[in-house]
Enzyme design. Structure first.
Site, PDB file in Angstrom:
ATOM      1  CG  HIS A  34       1.923   0.294  62.704  1.00 20.55           C
ATOM      2  ND1 HIS A  34       0.785   0.976  62.600  1.00 20.55           N
ATOM      3  CD2 HIS A  34       1.853   0.351  64.333  1.00 20.55           C
ATOM      4  CE1 HIS A  34       0.297   1.686  63.673  1.00 20.55           C
ATOM      5  NE2 HIS A  34       0.890   1.348  64.631  1.00 20.55           N
ATOM      6  CD  GLU A  89     -10.960  -3.039  63.055  1.00 20.02           C
ATOM      7  OE1 GLU A  89     -11.369  -2.216  63.424  1.00 20.02           O
ATOM      8  OE2 GLU A  89     -10.847  -3.665  62.095  1.00 20.02           O
TER       9      GLU A  89
END
Length: 390
Positions: free
Chosen positions: A169, A262
């Site tokens: 990440h 998303e």
């Protein structure tokens, strides 16, 4: 279970609407957009054919040089490549040393707004710190072209703070504002959850800087100083795509937790809620409250469950592909394909999803309006989407 019940809502209608392309009416479109679902269409039914152009070793990002006949391509292990349409692909000397492993390595590459004059490019990569810690950095350099292309004057202008253990990440996607005055950087929360809400860290944030790396005085938290002054938005997870549309709105996509991928419309100073809210669940099975339970946090414009693992995001404003003008194009890793979203002001609609049968890492649009993709992993393909009939 509430995520599954949302999926089940109008499932038969949604699948029927998608089985032959975009949803057939406003009700079907609204149901699809409000759900996490989006069935894929076979590639044979797409309005394009896929032409393989070249192959790279774990390609991660690309950007075209002016004229559209050359492109810079990053390979995650640390090589920067200069691809030429009518010539050999060459290594660009002077690329930074990177901490390669896990999700880390050489990342994004973009041109400075004044590239035609200055030759300046921007790169992101992962570097090691002390005590087995790692963090993303962004640097700028001058690209010298020719038979032996190279980078000169590479210097780091931004770092993730703090560096942390683990190799996931990092995010480190880059985009310039349309006026060329501001550099936006996506900074992942490093699989540590809480940094996304910690204003003393620039992790789990979108950062806004001037091209030299300094902090604009009108950033939303500039008066707080330190890394907090860099923050443009917060509450993000792993942001692997960022793009401005033709009207100047900033969009980003991120890998959410399980079933919570998303796309967001990025607003100044907004908090997008992670890890407090998400339309997904933790990978250990623990639930996360959905976005509607906490309306003070900005909700995604679209989300996907099952996850599609978004990677790469580009705005399309061309005319080569009928009906695509003013769309966002997004690659999918676990979803193994390409997703098109139609922009309607501040709203997005799930328009198309094509099954490529391979992980798509990057999406880029050429000067002529052609869409180019990079496949993920070893022997990753550089592909051009050729409109059918051409």
């Amino acid at each position: 279970m509430k995520k599954l019940s949302t999926l089940a809502l109008s499932a038969a209608m949604i699948v029927a609407a998608c089985s032959s392309g975009p949803a057939s009416n406003a009700a079907d479109t609204a149901a699809l957009d409000a759900s996490g679902d989006q069935p894929a269409t076979p590639l044979a039914e797409a309005p394009f054919t896929v032409r393989e152009i070249a192959r790279f070793d774990e390609p991660w990002a690309m950007t075209f040089l002016p004229g559209g006949q050359q492109a810079l391509v990053t390979e995650r292990a640390g090589k920067l490549k200069l691809w030429r349409e009518n010539g050999p692909t060459r290594d660009v000397a002077g690329a930074p040393a990177v901490a390669y492993g896990g999700q880390g390595g050489l990342g994004d590459v973009i041109l400075a707004p004044d590239f035609a004059r200055s030759g300046t490019i921007y790169l992101s990569w992962v570097e090691a710190g002390s005590g087995d810690s790692f963090g993303a950095v962004v640097g700028k350099a001058t690209l010298v072209q020719g038979a032996a292309p190279r980078l000169e004057g590479l210097r780091i202008i931004w770092k993730q703070d703090p560096k942390l253990p683990g190799r996931g990440h990092f995010s480190h996607r880059l985009a310039f504002s349309p006026d060329g005055q501001y550099l936006f950087i996506t900074s992942g929360e490093r699989q540590k959850f809480d940094p996304a809400q910690d204003m003393g860290k620039n992790l789990g944030k979108i950062v806004r800087l001037k091209p030299d790396g300094s902090v604009p005085a009108d950033n939303p938290f500039a008066e707080r100083g330190g890394v907090t002054a860099q923050i443009w938005s917060l509450g993000h997870r792993n942001l692997l795509g960022i793009a401005f549309d033709g009207s100047g709105k900033l969009w980003q996509q991120e890998m959410g937790p399980k079933g919570g991928d998303e796309v967001n419309l990025v607003e100044r100073g907004a908090n997008y809620g992670y890890p407090i809210v998400s339309n997904g669940s933790h990978y250990d099975g623990k639930d996360i409250p959905d976005h509607p339970t906490r309306p003070e946090y900005a909700a995604p414009k679209l989300w996907w469950n099952p996850s599609i693992s978004p990677a790469g995001l580009a705005w399309y404003g061309g005319d080569l592909y009928p009906g695509w003008k003013n769309s966002l194009l997004m690659g999918a890793l676990s979803g193994q394909g390409l997703i098109r979203m139609a922009i309607d002001g501040d709203t997005l609609h799930k328009a198309d999803r094509w099954d490529f049968g391979q992980r798509i890492r990057e999406v880029e649009v050429g000067e002529d309006g052609a869409v180019w993709l990079l496949g993920d992993g070893k022997d990753g393909k550089l592909m051009r989407l050729v409109p059918k009939g051409q």
